[in-house]
Design a protein around this motif. Structure first.
Motif, PDB file in Angstrom:
ATOM      1  N   ARG A   1       0.711  -1.092  -0.033  1.00  0.00           N
ATOM      2  CA  ARG A   1       0.158   0.113  -0.185  1.00  0.00           C
ATOM      3  C   ARG A   1       0.743   1.200   0.153  1.00  0.00           C
ATOM      4  O   ARG A   1       1.878   1.372   0.742  1.00  0.00           O
ATOM      5  N   SER A   2       0.311   2.256  -0.697  1.00  0.00           N
ATOM      6  CA  SER A   2       1.223   3.463  -0.980  1.00  0.00           C
ATOM      7  C   SER A   2       0.842   4.551   0.199  1.00  0.00           C
ATOM      8  O   SER A   2      -0.304   4.525   0.649  1.00  0.00           O
ATOM      9  N   HIS A   3       1.568   5.158   1.098  1.00  0.00           N
ATOM     10  CA  HIS A   3       1.537   6.260   1.928  1.00  0.00           C
ATOM     11  C   HIS A   3       1.761   7.488   1.528  1.00  0.00           C
ATOM     12  O   HIS A   3       1.963   8.313   2.095  1.00  0.00           O
TER      13      HIS A   3
ATOM     14  N   ASP B   1      -0.643  10.441   2.341  1.00  0.00           N
ATOM     15  CA  ASP B   1      -0.574  10.427   3.743  1.00  0.00           C
ATOM     16  C   ASP B   1       1.004  11.348   4.134  1.00  0.00           C
ATOM     17  O   ASP B   1       0.753  12.450   4.779  1.00  0.00           O
TER      18      ASP B   1
ATOM     19  N   GLU C   1      -4.991   9.913  -2.800  1.00  0.00           N
ATOM     20  CA  GLU C   1      -4.699   8.835  -3.742  1.00  0.00           C
ATOM     21  C   GLU C   1      -5.716   8.760  -4.681  1.00  0.00           C
ATOM     22  O   GLU C   1      -7.098   8.570  -4.279  1.00  0.00           O
TER      23      GLU C   1
END
Length: 205
Positions: A59-61, A64, A76
């Motif tokens: 998962r991309s952060h 955030d 996103e």
């Protein structure tokens, strides 16, 4: 091709009124993107759509992280989402991100481009098709050739093209690949790219 930008040059040619900005980066991209986006003030009204190469198994952060550092809203991208003014969208890992003719975002899982999904080329080329001359494209540091063809497409369709000076990029392969295909409107270091984005928004809005 201009290699400096302060926004105050007396001989500065008229910048176009753009409706959106697309940005691509790979190796060294987080730091580069933070440098060009930090000067954008709350109330910045142009949409920005960005692809940063990421491993697609996690998962991309990004949203955030950037939300905690920037004044503009960051998220996103979602499939079928309508592009809203003043928002920075990041492509999700594992999916190509395209701009449709109705100015919505769409996901696909076509073959990787230069081993990358999302692909900068796919975003840039689809955005050029959708926005035509009202698009600005910015290509930053990276260690492969993704984004070069897309930047050339933006130029071909009358849009504004900006490439990071390879001499100042952490990974110079990506900007050098773009320069091998076309001559951008601006070849700039990161601080000047930030100033240019501010000026594009001022002119457009």
């Amino acid at each position: 091709m201009r290699t400096t930008f302060s926004g105050t040059e007396p001989d500065l040619p008229a910048l176009p009124k753009v409706a959106a900005i697309v940005v691509g980066a790979s190796a060294g991209g987080v730091e580069a993107l933070l440098k060009i986006f930090k000067p954008l003030r709350r109330g910045f009204r142009l949409p920005i759509i960005a692809v940063l190469h990421l491993p697609d198994e996690r998962r991309s952060h990004l949203a955030d992280v950037f939300n905690s550092h920037l004044a503009i809203p960051v998220k996103e991208a979602d499939d079928k989402e309508v592009i809203a003014p003043g928002t920075l969208y990041f492509a999700a890992p594992g999916y190509h991100l395209s701009v449709e003719a109705d100015l919505t975002l769409s996901f696909s899982q076509e073959e990787r481009v230069y081993h990358s999904r999302p692909s900068i080329d796919i975003l840039f080329e689809s955005a050029a098709d959708a926005y035509g001359a009202k698009l600005a494209g910015v290509l930053l540091t990276g260690a492969n050739n993704d984004g070069a063809k897309g930047t050339a497409r933006i130029k071909e369709y009358g849009g504004l093209t900006v490439v990071q000076d390879p001499a100042q990029a952490l990974a110079r392969t990506m900007p050098e690949a773009a320069l091998a295909l076309h001559t951008p409107d601006f070849l700039l270091p990161l601080p000047d790219i930030a100033l240019l984005l501010v000026e594009l928004e001022r002119i457009a809005c």
